[in-house]
Write a protein that holds these residues in place. Sequence first.
Motif: not given
Length: 315
Positions: A138-164
């Motif tokens: 989400t850094g720099n208005s979402g221009n940062d690469i998708d890092g571990l903070g997003n990949a290794v999570s159980r909430t939010g969305t990843y790759g456009g898919v909502t975690r459930a």
Amino acid sequence: MASTRTEVLNTFTASTAKYHRKSVIDAFFGSNTVLAGIKKHDSLKVQGGSEIVEDFIYAGFNGGSFGRGQTFNTDVTEFVEPMHFDWKGAYAPVVIDGFDAALNQGKERVFSIVKATMENAHLTLNNDLGTQIFADGTGNSGNDIDGLGNAVSRTGTYGGVTRASTGAGAAIRAAQEDTTGGALSYGNVNTVFGNTVVANETPDLMPTTQTLRNVIWAHSQPSERASGGDDIREIGFNGVRFNGAVVVVDSHCPAGFLYFLNMKWFTLYMLTNWDFKLRGMFETHDTFTQVGQVIAILNLVCRAPRFQGVMSGLS
């Protein structure tokens, strides 16, 4: 004279950038243990396309036992879902003052200016990307690469898919995201490690901070310290074995974090012809300066977050 020096500078900049390109990419992987794990598994793909698409399986088929005369289930089952990732750009500026170039007499002097400037740009870019790898994109208005903070999570969305909790959304949730925190306990670490193991899928890399690695080292056996991953050691990292995985220090890892990564499921995508390519050099119209950028267009994708884990808030 200034025109001659500009021509010389452009020539040497281009030749130096071309000569260092492979070593720059190697240094990029060697600056970060997560990237070292990716390179170990040859999980680097260079390609084009408007976006990155990764398909993942989230359900099995309706099979099972059957008896005499029993009909089979022939219902069509949806079992694959695509993840979509945007390409992300990262750059470091290359700026050379015309006076510095003009006052350096002889070709060797010109080479030293270019080499020093290029090296600084590469180090800057590697460091920035190393930090982004542990962030959530989400850094720099979402221009940062998708890092571990997003990949290794159980909430939010990843790759456009909502975690459930069910369906496709459940398949892209991390195996465990432990935010309990507190003093690092071998028992707690072992529990999270066990929760990331599925059949023969098990973590092989555990990046963390120097502080937490010291705690694990102090509680490990001498044999575990001495066999901490020869492939990682070859590029300058020292590891400690834990359940077969290698615990390593990454200077970019946030304080209190310990990751449990199954590296074969990570892929670093890099756009063809923009793998740390030098753009420029350009002459500025209003100053006696040459400018350019070292550019990488890339993104990090985890194809199976369900085999990954993380602990945070540790001391």
